[in-house]
Design a protein around this motif. Structure first.
Motif, PDB file in Angstrom:
ATOM      1  N   MET A  50      -4.347  92.898   9.884  1.00 47.23           N
ATOM      2  CA  MET A  50      -4.998  92.047  10.877  1.00 47.23           C
ATOM      3  C   MET A  50      -3.953  91.437  11.814  1.00 47.23           C
ATOM      4  O   MET A  50      -4.155  91.391  13.035  1.00 47.23           O
ATOM      5  CB  MET A  50      -5.820  90.964  10.179  1.00 47.23           C
ATOM      6  N   ARG A  51      -2.855  90.996  11.254  1.00 40.44           N
ATOM      7  CA  ARG A  51      -1.801  90.420  12.092  1.00 40.44           C
ATOM      8  C   ARG A  51      -1.181  91.479  13.001  1.00 40.44           C
ATOM      9  O   ARG A  51      -0.869  91.213  14.171  1.00 40.44           O
ATOM     10  CB  ARG A  51      -0.750  89.750  11.210  1.00 40.44           C
ATOM     11  N   ALA A  52      -1.035  92.696  12.472  1.00 40.03           N
ATOM     12  CA  ALA A  52      -0.511  93.783  13.294  1.00 40.03           C
ATOM     13  C   ALA A  52      -1.460  94.115  14.439  1.00 40.03           C
ATOM     14  O   ALA A  52      -1.030  94.637  15.481  1.00 40.03           O
ATOM     15  CB  ALA A  52      -0.270  95.022  12.440  1.00 40.03           C
ATOM     16  N   ALA A  53      -2.743  93.818  14.252  1.00 36.91           N
ATOM     17  CA  ALA A  53      -3.735  94.055  15.301  1.00 36.91           C
ATOM     18  C   ALA A  53      -3.802  92.907  16.299  1.00 36.91           C
ATOM     19  O   ALA A  53      -4.666  92.908  17.185  1.00 36.91           O
ATOM     20  CB  ALA A  53      -5.113  94.272  14.668  1.00 36.91           C
ATOM     21  N   GLY A  54      -2.899  91.940  16.155  1.00 33.76           N
ATOM     22  CA  GLY A  54      -2.846  90.827  17.098  1.00 33.76           C
ATOM     23  C   GLY A  54      -3.827  89.712  16.810  1.00 33.76           C
ATOM     24  O   GLY A  54      -4.092  88.876  17.685  1.00 33.76           O
ATOM     25  N   LEU A  55      -4.367  89.665  15.594  1.00 35.06           N
ATOM     26  CA  LEU A  55      -5.324  88.624  15.231  1.00 35.06           C
ATOM     27  C   LEU A  55      -4.605  87.428  14.616  1.00 35.06           C
ATOM     28  O   LEU A  55      -3.632  87.588  13.865  1.00 35.06           O
ATOM     29  CB  LEU A  55      -6.355  89.158  14.237  1.00 35.06           C
ATOM     30  N   ARG A  71      -9.274  86.389  17.891  1.00 35.73           N
ATOM     31  CA  ARG A  71      -8.659  86.833  19.138  1.00 35.73           C
ATOM     32  C   ARG A  71      -9.365  86.115  20.278  1.00 35.73           C
ATOM     33  O   ARG A  71     -10.600  86.153  20.369  1.00 35.73           O
ATOM     34  CB  ARG A  71      -8.811  88.344  19.279  1.00 35.73           C
ATOM     35  N   PRO A  72      -8.643  85.426  21.155  1.00 35.91           N
ATOM     36  CA  PRO A  72      -9.307  84.668  22.220  1.00 35.91           C
ATOM     37  C   PRO A  72      -9.984  85.582  23.226  1.00 35.91           C
ATOM     38  O   PRO A  72      -9.608  86.743  23.407  1.00 35.91           O
ATOM     39  CB  PRO A  72      -8.169  83.869  22.857  1.00 35.91           C
ATOM     40  N   GLY A  73     -10.989  85.040  23.917  1.00 37.73           N
ATOM     41  CA  GLY A  73     -11.688  85.764  24.975  1.00 37.73           C
ATOM     42  C   GLY A  73     -11.389  85.167  26.334  1.00 37.73           C
ATOM     43  O   GLY A  73     -10.744  84.123  26.451  1.00 37.73           O
ATOM     44  N   ARG A  74     -11.902  85.820  27.368  1.00 40.85           N
ATOM     45  CA  ARG A  74     -11.684  85.322  28.725  1.00 40.85           C
ATOM     46  C   ARG A  74     -12.431  84.022  28.983  1.00 40.85           C
ATOM     47  O   ARG A  74     -12.039  83.220  29.825  1.00 40.85           O
ATOM     48  CB  ARG A  74     -12.144  86.370  29.754  1.00 40.85           C
ATOM     49  N   ALA A  81     -13.395  97.324  11.594  1.00 41.24           N
ATOM     50  CA  ALA A  81     -13.391  96.133  12.446  1.00 41.24           C
ATOM     51  C   ALA A  81     -11.968  95.787  12.872  1.00 41.24           C
ATOM     52  O   ALA A  81     -11.714  95.440  14.035  1.00 41.24           O
ATOM     53  CB  ALA A  81     -14.034  94.961  11.710  1.00 41.24           C
ATOM     54  N   ILE A  82     -11.022  95.891  11.933  1.00 41.24           N
ATOM     55  CA  ILE A  82      -9.616  95.646  12.273  1.00 41.24           C
ATOM     56  C   ILE A  82      -9.125  96.695  13.263  1.00 41.24           C
ATOM     57  O   ILE A  82      -8.413  96.380  14.225  1.00 41.24           O
ATOM     58  CB  ILE A  82      -8.757  95.641  10.994  1.00 41.24           C
ATOM     59  N   GLU A  83      -9.501  97.947  13.037  1.00 42.00           N
ATOM     60  CA  GLU A  83      -9.088  99.027  13.941  1.00 42.00           C
ATOM     61  C   GLU A  83      -9.647  98.817  15.348  1.00 42.00           C
ATOM     62  O   GLU A  83      -8.954  99.061  16.348  1.00 42.00           O
ATOM     63  CB  GLU A  83      -9.540 100.375  13.387  1.00 42.00           C
ATOM     64  N   VAL A  84     -10.881  98.355  15.457  1.00 46.42           N
ATOM     65  CA  VAL A  84     -11.460  98.070  16.767  1.00 46.42           C
ATOM     66  C   VAL A  84     -10.653  96.985  17.471  1.00 46.42           C
ATOM     67  O   VAL A  84     -10.335  97.095  18.669  1.00 46.42           O
ATOM     68  CB  VAL A  84     -12.942  97.648  16.628  1.00 46.42           C
ATOM     69  N   ALA A  85     -10.304  95.927  16.727  1.00 43.19           N
ATOM     70  CA  ALA A  85      -9.498  94.850  17.319  1.00 43.19           C
ATOM     71  C   ALA A  85      -8.150  95.378  17.787  1.00 43.19           C
ATOM     72  O   ALA A  85      -7.656  95.006  18.866  1.00 43.19           O
ATOM     73  CB  ALA A  85      -9.317  93.726  16.306  1.00 43.19           C
ATOM     74  N   GLN A  86      -7.537  96.262  16.996  1.00 44.72           N
ATOM     75  CA  GLN A  86      -6.239  96.810  17.386  1.00 44.72           C
ATOM     76  C   GLN A  86      -6.370  97.724  18.598  1.00 44.72           C
ATOM     77  O   GLN A  86      -5.505  97.738  19.480  1.00 44.72           O
ATOM     78  CB  GLN A  86      -5.597  97.555  16.219  1.00 44.72           C
ATOM     79  N   THR A  87      -7.448  98.494  18.668  1.00 44.32           N
ATOM     80  CA  THR A  87      -7.681  99.355  19.826  1.00 44.32           C
ATOM     81  C   THR A  87      -7.824  98.520  21.096  1.00 44.32           C
ATOM     82  O   THR A  87      -7.258  98.860  22.144  1.00 44.32           O
ATOM     83  CB  THR A  87      -8.931 100.215  19.606  1.00 44.32           C
ATOM     84  N   LEU A  88      -8.575  97.438  21.033  1.00 45.88           N
ATOM     85  CA  LEU A  88      -8.735  96.565  22.188  1.00 45.88           C
ATOM     86  C   LEU A  88      -7.385  96.016  22.636  1.00 45.88           C
ATOM     87  O   LEU A  88      -7.085  95.967  23.837  1.00 45.88           O
ATOM     88  CB  LEU A  88      -9.688  95.414  21.856  1.00 45.88           C
ATOM     89  N   ARG A  89      -6.576  95.623  21.659  1.00 49.72           N
ATOM     90  CA  ARG A  89      -5.258  95.088  22.001  1.00 49.72           C
ATOM     91  C   ARG A  89      -4.389  96.150  22.678  1.00 49.72           C
ATOM     92  O   ARG A  89      -3.770  95.898  23.720  1.00 49.72           O
ATOM     93  CB  ARG A  89      -4.581  94.558  20.744  1.00 49.72           C
ATOM     94  N   GLU A  90      -4.345  97.330  22.081  1.00 56.26           N
ATOM     95  CA  GLU A  90      -3.483  98.390  22.615  1.00 56.26           C
ATOM     96  C   GLU A  90      -3.925  98.863  24.000  1.00 56.26           C
ATOM     97  O   GLU A  90      -3.086  99.272  24.806  1.00 56.26           O
ATOM     98  CB  GLU A  90      -3.457  99.564  21.636  1.00 56.26           C
ATOM     99  N   GLN A  91      -5.240  98.802  24.259  1.00 63.23           N
ATOM    100  CA  GLN A  91      -5.763  99.255  25.549  1.00 63.23           C
ATOM    101  C   GLN A  91      -5.837  98.126  26.574  1.00 63.23           C
ATOM    102  O   GLN A  91      -6.314  98.337  27.693  1.00 63.23           O
ATOM    103  CB  GLN A  91      -7.146  99.884  25.356  1.00 63.23           C
ATOM    104  N   GLY A  92      -5.382  96.943  26.181  1.00 61.25           N
ATOM    105  CA  GLY A  92      -5.357  95.818  27.107  1.00 61.25           C
ATOM    106  C   GLY A  92      -6.727  95.299  27.486  1.00 61.25           C
ATOM    107  O   GLY A  92      -6.917  94.765  28.585  1.00 61.25           O
ATOM    108  N   VAL A  93      -7.706  95.434  26.573  1.00 60.80           N
ATOM    109  CA  VAL A  93      -9.066  94.974  26.842  1.00 60.80           C
ATOM    110  C   VAL A  93      -9.269  93.603  26.225  1.00 60.80           C
ATOM    111  O   VAL A  93      -9.104  93.424  25.007  1.00 60.80           O
ATOM    112  CB  VAL A  93     -10.108  95.965  26.272  1.00 60.80           C
TER     113      VAL A  93
END
Length: 455
Positions: free
Chosen positions: A92-97, A111-114, A145-157
């Motif tokens: 989770m921490r590696a995914a930026g959470l 993870r904060p939102g806009r 769920a963790i993978e989705v969070a990491q994907t969002l982080r890596e794709q800058g979403v």
């Protein structure tokens, strides 16, 4: 430059038009899955995919915690559970959470939102297993769920909403972690002994929570924007019908009772058959009655007697006391209550005929929880847009999602279980099905983030 600026303005106008239209039609309940595919395409997110290889590697790595010759035993509050949770926290921490363990010992990654004032979108599941279980029940949803969070982080979403990934503790022992969130974990239940040998109170402390501060974790309706949970089906329907994705219509209610039969222990050799008060014989007749009552009417209801203990438990002593379980499940709580009343009446008649007494003690109640029809549309639209087949279906198993449905719009995504096997070392879901489910989870989350009806 003028051409590009005009194209951008046109695209923005189209987005505004679509969102405005969806807002208007959504209020009337007349928009459906097809509209969401247009929104996703317009947002330029249609090509996003999770890292399927990384997700599968994480599943295999987590399976090592609690693995033994008879299957995986990562039961709640065991050392294997604690070690597995530590690994999950690292991912989770590696995914930026930003990770915390709440007072109920649930793991929450944020993870904060806009728009930080919005309530969070939540997704997750559990990683505890039944004794000698498998490696996919709960863990597919948690790690996806963790993978989705990491994907969002890596794709800058970055989503409009804050995002929470939650790993609920002790789902298999009665949805303990999610029930704490809805304020339905009574103090007396904390003294129940879990499969680990620890009481729930001891187990919460063991995992880093504080059972004396459970009131601090309680959430209210509206505290979440929506909840999504990916899970293996645990049944044969999707696998046998070769359907990629199950869109869950609702989660069954589950009620448990402890049933105690009191007769008289006596010598097995010297007590005539017509003088016996055999508690085990009465319990055996009761088990048959449960099956007869539950199957007496059409429907998807099920009833099970899964535990039985005879005392004193000697081959040369007539059992004087028997304790067994009763479990009833259905999407309709009124039907569960009706079946229970019929079963109890049969039990009391058996007790009179057998010269014994019977006592029913309710020990767990999970009410039926329909999923939100708007979230179902979003999930189905996500599947169709990814080129996947989908089927709407009920969940015969209990899940944390049924508690989360008390807090906000909730949806569940099923993927096939090979041969319908679960709670077994033979439990298996194929890598491609896991990847499909995780991608549907990702795209459903993106659609919910922009849905006009989501707070």
């Amino acid at each position: 430059m003028k051409v590009q600026r005009l194209a951008n303005q046109t695209k923005q106008s189209r987005r505004t038009f679509l969102r405005t239209t969806l807002a208007a039609t959504g209020a009337l309940g007349i928009w459906g899955p097809a509209a969401w595919a247009r929104v996703a395409e317009d947002e330029g997110q249609a090509t996003l995919r999770v890292n399927a290889e990384r997700l599968w590697a994480h599943l295999e790595q987590l399976a090592m915690f609690g693995r033994g010759p008879g299957g995986t035993s990562r039961v709640a509050y065991s050392e294997a559970d604690r070690q597995g949770r530590a690994q999950v926290i690292a991912w989770m921490r590696a995914a930026g959470l930003e990770v915390e363990i709440d007072a109920a010992a649930n793991i929450i990654g944020r993870r904060p939102g806009r728009e930080p004032d919005r309530p969070p979108l939540v997704m997750g599941s559990h990683i505890d297993t039944v004794p000698n279980g498998g490696n996919y029940d709960g863990t597919v949803g948690s790690l996806s769920a963790i993978e989705v969070a990491q994907t969002l982080r890596e794709q800058g979403v970055t989503l409009r909403h804050p995002l929470e990934v939650v790993i609920f503790q002790n789902e298999e022992g009665g949805l303990i972690g999610s029930r704490a969130w809805i304020g339905e974990l009574p103090p007396e239940e904390l003294n129940h002994v879990s499969h680990s040998g620890k009481t729930i109170r001891e187990g919460i402390r063991f995992l880093g929570g504080d059972p004396d501060r459970l009131d601090e974790v309680v959430r209210r309706p509206g505290d979440i924007a929506a909840y999504l949970e990916l899970h293996i089906e645990q049944g044969p329907v999707l696998y046998e019908e070769q359907v990629d994705i199950g869109v869950v219509e609702g989660i069954v209610g589950i009620r448990w009772w402890r049933v105690t039969w009191e007769g008289m222990a006596n010598h097995a050799g010297t007590t005539p058959m017509n003088r016996r008060r055999d508690a085990l014989l009465a319990a055996a007749r009761f088990i048959q009655a449960v099956n007869r009552v539950v199957t007496s009417e059409p429907g998807r209801q099920v009833g099970t007697v899964g535990q039985i203990e005879a005392h004193p438990g000697a081959p040369n002593v007539i059992p004087g006391r028997v304790v067994c379980s009763l479990e009833l499940r259905d999407l309709d709580d009124a039907r569960i209550q009706r079946l229970y009343a019929a079963i109890e009446a049969e039990a009391r008649a058996i007790a009179r005929d057998s010269g014994v007494s019977v006592r029913f003690e309710p020990i767990n109640v999970n009410k039926p929880a329909p999923t939100d029809p708007r979230v179902r549309d979003v999930i189905e639209a996500s599947a169709r847009a990814l080129g996947l087949s989908a089927k709407r279906m009920p969940s015969g198993a209990g899940h944390d999602a049924q508690d989360m449905a008390r807090l906000g719009p909730t949806g569940m995504i099923f993927i096939p279980s090979v041969d319908g096997i679960s709670h077994s070392p033979k439990e298996y879901s194929r890598p491609e099905d896991v990847a499909n489910g995780a991608n549907v989870l990702l795209h459903a989350l993106l659609r919910l983030d922009e849905a006009p009806w989501v707070r």
